[in-house]
Enzyme design. Structure first.
Site, PDB file in Angstrom:
ATOM      1  CB  THR A   9      -0.907  -0.003   1.241  1.00 35.10           C
ATOM      2  OG1 THR A   9      -1.735  -1.143   1.174  1.00 35.10           O
ATOM      3  CG2 THR A   9      -1.772   1.246   1.289  1.00 35.10           C
ATOM      4  CD  GLU A  10       3.241   3.001  -4.034  1.00 34.54           C
ATOM      5  OE1 GLU A  10       2.820   3.969  -4.709  1.00 34.54           O
ATOM      6  OE2 GLU A  10       4.199   2.296  -4.361  1.00 34.54           O
ATOM      7  CG  PHE A  19      -2.130   2.514   5.816  1.00 32.70           C
ATOM      8  CD1 PHE A  19      -2.003   3.565   6.718  1.00 32.70           C
ATOM      9  CD2 PHE A  19      -2.934   2.701   4.696  1.00 32.70           C
ATOM     10  CE1 PHE A  19      -2.645   4.775   6.498  1.00 32.70           C
ATOM     11  CE2 PHE A  19      -3.579   3.896   4.473  1.00 32.70           C
ATOM     12  CZ  PHE A  19      -3.437   4.950   5.367  1.00 32.70           C
ATOM     13  CG  HIS A  63       1.125  -6.644 -17.914  1.00 33.73           C
ATOM     14  ND1 HIS A  63       0.767  -7.918 -17.577  1.00 33.73           N
ATOM     15  CD2 HIS A  63       0.081  -6.112 -18.608  1.00 33.73           C
ATOM     16  CE1 HIS A  63      -0.461  -8.170 -18.044  1.00 33.73           C
ATOM     17  NE2 HIS A  63      -0.901  -7.081 -18.672  1.00 33.73           N
ATOM     18  CD  GLU A 105      -3.581  -9.012   2.904  1.00 29.19           C
ATOM     19  OE1 GLU A 105      -3.706  -7.975   3.559  1.00 29.19           O
ATOM     20  OE2 GLU A 105      -2.970  -9.056   1.806  1.00 29.19           O
ATOM     21  CD  GLU A 113     -16.350   0.881   0.955  1.00 28.42           C
ATOM     22  OE1 GLU A 113     -15.184   0.550   1.250  1.00 28.42           O
ATOM     23  OE2 GLU A 113     -17.253   1.043   1.803  1.00 28.42           O
TER      24      GLU A 113
END
Lengths: 388, 248
Positions: free
Chosen positions: A128-129, A158, A181, A243, A368
């Protein structure tokens, strides 16, 4: 015991884990929740007990057991009421280590997987960024190839175990023009020059060292690339199934813990001359909550069973997380209400449980995004293929 | 040295106790069973003899198939083999007779039993098996060392301790002090997996008949409500103790 999935050995493991957590972990939880730091000794004890190697090859010190040992590991971690501690353990054992095991070569596994199983090294997974969480393909961190090295630039946020882990599994774009890709997976040591981390303050999961990590011209040897260059996206997608199922199992387990605690409380708390578990308004709510929790649990077990057989269950695992985390939030909110004012007090477990549960519909893909994925699969007939 | 540890399969101390069949049988529904704590102290001490002095350690239980998870746990902790005498444990003498046969057949040098089980608290079995097997006996044992065929045991006595010198074969009735609670072992994953490979031998009972029969179990009366008396109101306290509780 559900004998369809759990054997006598599973049950012995569950009892052993319960005893271990009660003796070695629970006495420290309140301290770790306050400091946001899980002391190092407990990682080693988990390793010594063999808990980090449940799912990994014997060649690297693991036990190569079926997935229902992992189910028990996750469930029991939820029942000591520290989502942050649980997250630190499973993020190491099933986020970072899963990539090392699946994509790492023999040398990488010897260097990182073996000490991860013994608890000597802690890992974190950096995907995550700050500019995008669920939009994995839109990540901005780059890894530019220069000779026999890659140079990483960018930031992640995070990240569970982001501060105190020893190594980082990092997703970065090796070909930014190629969309998803062009993504690859690297492994690097914490002390690599140019890596820095900042601890984040959060609503819940307070024992966990969630961090933001910056990569400033970090030079990584090419042999620290895991798997094939450009295949990072399908690797990530493939492991997202596990996960998400993990987060679904965590959710049904913490809801069950909340219900067990609330029922005990309700059997002792009296009002108007009787215990409050005799009031129909509350009894019907308990009946609804238990029904919803049991349905999620049974569904999650069936998905675990199929994943254990090697089936590609990305749709079902997505449904598991979507539904189970929603159920857990509702059940825990309701259980806190059963306790009245005491539910709001930190001396009782429901306050922390409510905070910790709120992460469920956010982390590892927001609800979502999960609905979008399910909609694409059931309406548009999109088929997410496993990495080959 | 061959050691046999007698393991009782008892309800966890937090279990809710109920009876069935007109209060003549213990209701096992929903009850979690564990190794009897006094036996677990003994098993842990036996593991010490195994690791430090090369002893072999077997565990034994008198009970039905439902007791096997308890024996498997003992194997996972480190015992080499397990024996289950396939009959329901009724009274202390019946159990002791079954165990005596196992001890004679296995030629054990040291038998470690808990001084009592925490369910029926009979406290008879260790002494009986010592008598039945012509072994020396130390009850309420809180420390045990063995050197060759000589043993030094410490037992708890009223208000103090007694150190006893004796020889093998020996039966002890053990308790906390043999090891401390912090020494008790939780089976690790390797132990759990290895337990599957270790022998769990089922032997049929020797046909001894039970000499006693349970007529009825009773639970203690539930505790009454608590009355709080102000520290300033000693007259009221005396009145309650004298007229209501009738203890003074």
């Amino acid at each position: 015991m559900n004998t369809m999935y759990f054997t006598e050995e599973h049950q012995l493991f569950r009892q052993s884990l319960q005893d271990f957590l009660k003796k070695e972990v629970v006495p420290h939880i309140d301290k770790w929740e306050k400091t946001g730091t899980i002391e190092r000794f407990i990682w080693k004890k988990f390793g010594d007990m063999g808990f980090f190697g449940l799912n990994y090859p014997e060649q690297y010190g693991g036990l190569n057991l079926d997935l229902f040992y992992t189910v028990i590991f996750l469930e029991e971690l939820q029942k000591i009421n520290s989502g942050g501690f649980a997250a630190a353990m499973w993020a190491h054992a099933y986020l970072a280590m899963t990539h090392v095991n699946k994509e790492g070569n023999h040398e990488i596994k010897e260097k990182y997987l073996t000490p991860s199983i013994t608890g000597d090294k802690i890992g974190c997974l950096c995907i995550t960024e700050p500019f995008g969480g669920s939009d994995v393909a839109g990540m901005r961190t780059t890894a530019e190839k220069k000779g026999d090295t890659y140079v990483l630039n960018g930031s992640k946020t995070f990240i569970t175990n982001g501060i105190y882990s020893d190594y980082l599994v990092v997703a970065a774009k090796t070909n930014p023009d190629a969309g998803h890709h062009g993504m690859s997976i690297f492994i690097l040591d914490r002390d690599t020059k140019g890596v820095s981390a900042t601890k984040l303050d959060k609503l819940g999961w307070r024992a966990s060292d969630t961090g933001e990590i910056a990569f400033d011209n970090v030079v990584v040897p090419a042999n620290q690339l895991m798997g094939e260059e450009g295949k990072g996206f399908p690797y990530i997608m493939q492991h997202f199934a596990l996960e998400r199922l993990i987060m679904g199992i965590n959710a049904h387990a913490r809801a069950e813990f909340a219900l067990e605690y609330a029922l005990q409380y309700m059997s002792e708390r009296t009002a108007f001359g009787k215990t409050i578990d005799k009031f129909q308004a509350l009894r019907h709510k308990v009946a609804d909550f238990y029904t919803e929790m049991e349905i999620c649990k049974e569904f999650n077990y069936s998905v675990a069973y199929r994943l254990n057989k090697g089936e590609y269950v990305v749709k079902e695992a997505t449904m598991s997380k979507l539904q189970s985390t929603k159920m857990a939030d509702e059940v825990i909110y309701g259980c806190l209400q059963f306790l009245g004012g005491y539910g709001y007090m930190e001396d009782y477990p429901l306050a922390r449980l409510l905070r910790d549960s709120r992460l469920g519909p956010i982390g590892g893909g927001t609800s979502e995004i999960l609905r979008e994925i399910i909609a694409k699969m059931v309406i548009d007939k999109k088929d997410y293929k496993p990495a080959t | 040295m061959k050691i046999l540890v007698c393991i009782s399969h008892v309800p966890d101390t937090t279990s809710k106790i109920n009876f069935t069949d007109g209060d003549t049988k213990f209701d096992t529904n929903g009850v979690q069973f564990v190794i009897n704590p006094n036996d677990e102290f003994g098993l842990t001490r036996a593991m010490w003899f195994k690791e430090k002095q090369g002893a072999t350690v077997d565990v034994v239980n008198v009970g039905g198939p439902e007791t096997e998870p308890t024996l498997r746990k003992a194997l996972a902790i480190g015992a080499d083999g397990a024996i289950r005498v396939n009959t329901t444990a009724t009274d202390g003498f019946a159990v002791a007779k079954q165990l005596a046969d196992v001890i004679k057949n296995g030629s054990y040098d040291l038998v470690i039993a808990g001084r009592e089980s925490i369910d029926y608290n009979g406290g008879m079995v260790p002494g009986m098996i010592a008598g039945l097997t012509n072994a020396n006996f130390v009850n309420n044992c809180i420390s045990l060392e063995v050197d060759g065929t000589n043993a030094k045991a410490v037992r708890e006595i009223d208000g103090g301790k007694e150190t006893v010198s004796t020889t093998l074969p020996l039966v002890i009735g053990g308790q906390k002090g043999l090891v401390e609670e912090s020494d008790l072992r939780i089976p690790n994953m390797r132990g759990i997996m290895m337990a599957r490979q270790k022998p769990l031998t089922i032997v049929e009972p020797n046909g001894i008949t039970t000499e006693t029969t349970t007529v009825k179990f009773e639970k203690p009366a539930p505790k009454g409500a608590v009355k709080l008396v102000s520290p300033d109101n000693l007259d009221e306290l005396v009145n309650l103790l004298h007229n209501e509780a009738k203890v003074i």
